[in-house]
Design a protein around this motif. Structure first.
Motif, mmCIF file in Angstrom:
data_model
loop_
_atom_site.group_PDB
_atom_site.id
_atom_site.type_symbol
_atom_site.label_atom_id
_atom_site.label_comp_id
_atom_site.label_asym_id
_atom_site.label_seq_id
_atom_site.Cartn_x
_atom_site.Cartn_y
_atom_site.Cartn_z
ATOM 1 N N SER A 363 76.710 34.492 55.851
ATOM 2 C CA SER A 363 75.292 34.466 56.213
ATOM 3 C C SER A 363 74.823 35.874 56.529
ATOM 4 C CB SER A 363 75.064 33.566 57.436
ATOM 5 O OG SER A 363 75.489 32.245 57.181
ATOM 6 N N ARG A 385 75.561 39.922 59.823
ATOM 7 C CA ARG A 385 76.518 39.318 58.903
ATOM 8 C C ARG A 385 77.478 38.416 59.680
ATOM 9 N NH1 ARG A 385 81.677 39.459 56.796
ATOM 10 N NH2 ARG A 385 81.790 39.107 54.540
ATOM 11 N N ARG A 386 77.598 37.192 59.204
ATOM 12 C CA ARG A 386 78.584 36.276 59.750
ATOM 13 C C ARG A 386 79.383 35.702 58.591
ATOM 14 N NH1 ARG A 386 80.041 33.647 64.233
ATOM 15 N NH2 ARG A 386 80.958 31.579 64.041
ATOM 16 N N GLU A 388 82.349 33.230 57.614
ATOM 17 C CA GLU A 388 83.124 32.106 58.119
ATOM 18 C C GLU A 388 84.219 31.728 57.121
ATOM 19 O OE1 GLU A 388 80.451 28.919 58.919
ATOM 20 O OE2 GLU A 388 79.029 30.178 60.002
ATOM 21 N N TYR A 400 87.634 35.873 59.812
ATOM 22 C CA TYR A 400 86.293 35.647 60.310
ATOM 23 C C TYR A 400 85.702 36.982 60.754
ATOM 24 C CZ TYR A 400 87.579 30.698 60.560
ATOM 25 O OH TYR A 400 87.980 29.429 60.257
ATOM 26 N N SER A 401 84.381 37.097 60.665
ATOM 27 C CA SER A 401 83.724 38.288 61.201
ATOM 28 C C SER A 401 82.289 37.945 61.557
ATOM 29 C CB SER A 401 83.750 39.454 60.200
ATOM 30 O OG SER A 401 82.995 39.147 59.047
ATOM 31 N N ASP A 402 81.808 38.571 62.612
ATOM 32 C CA ASP A 402 80.437 38.380 63.074
ATOM 33 C C ASP A 402 79.958 39.740 63.556
ATOM 34 O OD1 ASP A 402 78.024 37.511 63.992
ATOM 35 O OD2 ASP A 402 78.804 36.160 65.527
ATOM 36 N N TYR A 404 76.743 43.201 63.036
ATOM 37 C CA TYR A 404 75.400 43.625 62.633
ATOM 38 C C TYR A 404 75.378 45.128 62.428
ATOM 39 C CZ TYR A 404 74.709 45.191 67.481
ATOM 40 O OH TYR A 404 74.831 45.829 68.694
#
Length: 802
Positions: A363, A385-386, A388, A400-402, A404
């Protein structure tokens, strides 16, 4: 985590004062009036990209022929409208009582009349730009809209390598030294940086599957551009500008379907709310097969040289979506825009140095705002950016990464030296944050939450001492937590020979910063091992951590920036109805950052000195330390060589890492020619030749240019009545590829694309677009998927214009 402590100097305060004076002086000046109108052909058709000026106020017509000049003094003024050697002159009295309509009896648009922005961060004629830059005509854009693949817009540009791996996995680079995760060409959409936060420059093209006919201009600067754009522009800048809502009122719907079981829907609606406000909403949705084949039982080609994969691609379909909403306000002396959007893709495969990954869902939300006057511009953006469940096909592990990437930039300009010079200056600041923890809180890419920040000051002086000569000098100072303070200068000189021939000479000093991943990656590359069976008598019941030894790829906090010095000579000119452009360049590159490589066992020696040979813990006796080292000496040599200590002293296998090394030179020539065969048909030819020399590098070096020495392309674009047509062909010479675990040959290939569309009345247009007409099964980087033909039928309805 901050990687470097950098002193903050007094230049920030000095620059803030200087910018305040520039903006204040502009605000106190006579506001003037707005002169607006349209440039039309004799048949009522719009004339795009004509240059309209009143005194020192200049603007370019958009795709609908519209223009606006702000801050024009009152009284009788002379308005000049130019396109190449074609001119219309009118006397107008300011303020106007109504919008102007200028009728220009001109033939087709000439390339030498185009204007560009990206080369100098200001609007200028293409022929006067102090850099190698390509700007696409509206006819070239409209012939490539149905694919949704943004990099294809520049696929036939000289000196550019657009290497495709999967349907939306592209690597865009110029002038050599490509990689499977390329980040050397800075990509901006309306000034917003779109890169992945942890990789600082890497693009996810699947999340940018916007309707491509929303772009007003596509500009590609080839060559180093750090003097204006910083670290991300070491090989060039791709600057994309979308159309204003006021220029695209009404409704548009496009439906596309075709090979690879592709279905795509695109829609746009735009309108106005009073005399000052306009708005637009658009979006797209696509589903198709991907190009990723299973390699569990072996690869599709060149078996024996690929890292083994333990699982097949778990997702059979690839889905992309995009939506955005924009509001614009146009005032007498200012304009503002606020836009927000969201892109996502599912099932897309990415080729990385350690192997292929397939994403369950990525996303990408974003927001930007922009406000400007004739004297200053303020831009801010947030790109999130997310990711999953990004599955490594070589390991089966989920990542996983979350994170900006957010930034703000203030730019001001003012004329100086009695109108002979233009001073442009600005400040920029950006920040990145990435959290790689999974739903259980376990980090898979990094060992902790990682952050980085950058601040910059840039300035440019354009001098026009005479009608035939102009000089531009630019410089930028960058401070960052990822590198020491860097100064990036640029000097460019252009001079004219006659009215339609211009030469240029440019010097650039640029750099490429390491990324958060290169500094701080800490990710498993194999199963956790129990090594206690090598130490049964030594341990005596205490495992000392040898019962769970991880195999890791590790970042290197001692990395330096990559450096590049560039010298370039160029020519642009018109020979009748043929526009010709050529560039000759020499790039000197040092201190490359390697892709991920074995920590030991290569000709580079021990790659990362932070992870040296294993040291026993301090809490045990010297005798036990000696016994432990003697027991480990009996382990297999490869295992013992990788054995090291984590930062807390625990044993680890430091298997892979990165480092700086090497020096190289790239030399080349690029040429292109565009000829209007008639008012409706344009023929374009381009070719590039490069030579790469790798020096000061150990034997069996992993450093390769990863680019062809020869490329050539040709295209024919035009209209015949209600029909529009385009045919393009590109030839790429074979070359060797090396990036991470993938090293092998890329054979030469030829790809031809075609476009055919017809207006059938009542706002309906039908068409056919085919990529790789001959279905030439090939790959464009070693390790990438086999590419094949993709034909799409599309129907477009446009209506409700106001």
């Amino acid at each position: 985590m901050s990687y470097r402590k950098v002193k903050h100097h007094g230049w920030r305060a000095a620059f803030v004062v200087a910018m305040t004076l520039v903006v204040a002086s502009a605000a106190l000046a006579d506001p003037g009036y707005t002169v607006a109108g349209r440039v039309m052909g004799p048949g009522g058709e719009a004339v795009p990209r004509a240059r309209v000026s009143v005194g020192d106020r200049t603007a370019d017509t958009d795709s609908e022929g519209r223009f606006e000049l702000e801050s024009v003094p009152a009284g009788l003024q002379t308005l000049v409208c130019e396109q190449g050697s074609l001119i219309v002159v009118r006397q107008v009295r300011v303020p106007l009582t109504e919008r102007l309509v200028i009728v220009a009896d001109w033939p087709a648009v000439f390339q030498d009349s185009l204007t560009v922005y990206a080369a100098s961060k200001r609007r200028e004629r293409l022929v006067e730009a102090p850099a190698a830059i390509t700007s696409l005509l509206p006819s070239e854009l409209s012939a490539q809209t149905s694919s949704g693949q943004l990099p294809r817009l520049i696929d036939f540009t000289p000196g550019v390598q657009v290497a495709q791996s999967d349907l939306f996995d592209f690597n865009v680079n110029t002038r050599g030294f490509n990689s499977s995760i390329n980040r050397r060409v800075l990509t901006l959409i309306d000034g917003r940086q779109t890169s992945v936060p942890e990789f600082l420059g890497v693009q996810e093209w699947g999340a940018m599957s916007m309707p491509l006919d929303e772009f007003e201009s596509v500009e590609l600067v080839r060559g180093p551009s750090s003097a204006l754009y910083g670290a991300g522009a070491v090989s060039g800048v791709l600057n994309l500008t979308t159309k204003s809502p006021k220029d695209t009122p009404g409704f548009k719907l496009r439906l596309s379907a075709g090979e690879l079981e592709t279905g795509r829907v695109e829609a746009r609606i735009a309108g106005s709310a009073g005399p000052l406000w306009s708005w637009r909403a658009n979006g797209s949705l696509q589903e198709s097969d991907h190009l990723t084949a299973s390699r569990v039982d072996g690869p599709e080609y060149d078996s024996g040289r690929f890292p083994p994969e333990v699982i097949a691609p778990p997702f059979e379909k690839l889905q992309t979506s995009f939506v955005s909403v924009r509001f614009d306000r146009l005032g007498q002396r200012s304009s503002s825009a606020l836009e927000a959007g969201h892109g996502s893709f599912e099932g897309g495969t990415t080729l990385a140095p350690l192997g292929r990954t397939q994403a369950d869902r990525v996303s990408r939300p974003w927001v930007r705002f922009n406000t400007n006057t004739p004297s200053w511009n303020l831009l801010g953006f947030y790109s999130g950016r997310r990711g999953e469940n990004q599955i490594g096909l070589s390991t089966g592990a989920s990542l996983y990464s979350d994170g900006y990437n957010a930034g703000i930039e203030l730019q001001g300009n003012r004329e100086t030296l009695a109108g002979r010079g233009l001073l442009v200056g600005g400040l920029a600041h950006s920040r990145q944050r990435v959290d790689s923890s999974d739903p259980a809180g376990v980090h898979g890419i990094f060992g902790d939450v990682e952050t980085a920040h950058q601040s910059a000051l840039f300035a440019q002086l354009d001098l026009d001492p005479g009608r035939k000569v102009s000089l531009v000098a630019s410089s930028r100072v960058d401070q960052s937590s990822l590198h020491a303070t860097r100064l990036s200068p640029r000097v460019g000189l252009t001079w004219a020979l006659g009215d339609r021939h211009r030469f240029r000479a440019t010097y650039n000093d640029s750099f490429q910063s390491p990324t958060l991943v290169e500094f701080a990656v800490r990710t498993p590359v194999g199963p956790v091992l129990d090594l206690t069976h090598w130490l049964p008598e030594v341990l005596d019941g205490d495992t000392l951590g040898f019962d769970r030894v991880p195999q890791l790829a590790l970042g290197n906090t001692r990395l330096e920036v990559e450096k590049i010095r560039s010298f370039e000579l160029g020519y642009r000119g018109s020979l009748g109805s043929t526009f010709v452009s050529a560039s000759v360049y020499r790039n000197e590159l040092t201190d490359f950052t390697t892709s991920i490589l074995p920590q030991v066992g290569t000709s580079l020696g021990r790659l990362n000195p932070e992870y040296g040979p294993y040291r026993p813990p301090d809490g045990i006796s010297e005798a036990l330390k000696a016994q432990l080292l003697a027991a480990l000496a009996s382990a297999p040599p490869a295992l013992a060589a990788f054995l090291s200590n984590d930062r807390d002293g625990a044993p680890i296998l430091a298997v892979l890492s990165v480092a700086n090394f090497g020096r190289a030179t790239a030399e080349g020539i690029e040429a292109e020619a565009h000829r209007f065969l008639t008012d409706d048909w344009q023929l374009s030819l381009s070719a590039s030749r490069s030579r790469f020399m790798v020096e000061d590098s150990p034997p069996e070096s992993p450093l390769l240019p990863n680019a062809p020495e020869l490329q050539a392309a040709a295209s024919l674009v035009g209209t015949a009545g209600a029909w529009s047509m385009a045919l393009r062909a590109r030839w790429t010479e074979g070359f060797e590829w090396s990036s991470g675990l993938f090293r092998g040959p890329v054979p030469s290939y030829v790809v031809a694309d075609a476009h055919l569309a017809r207006e059938v009345g009542s706002g309906v247009r039908i068409g056919l677009d085919v990529v790789n007409i001959g279905d030439n099964r090939h790959y464009e980087l070693f390790g990438g998927s086999i590419l094949k033909r993709r034909a799409l039928l599309h129907v477009t309805y446009s209506g409700g214009r106001s």
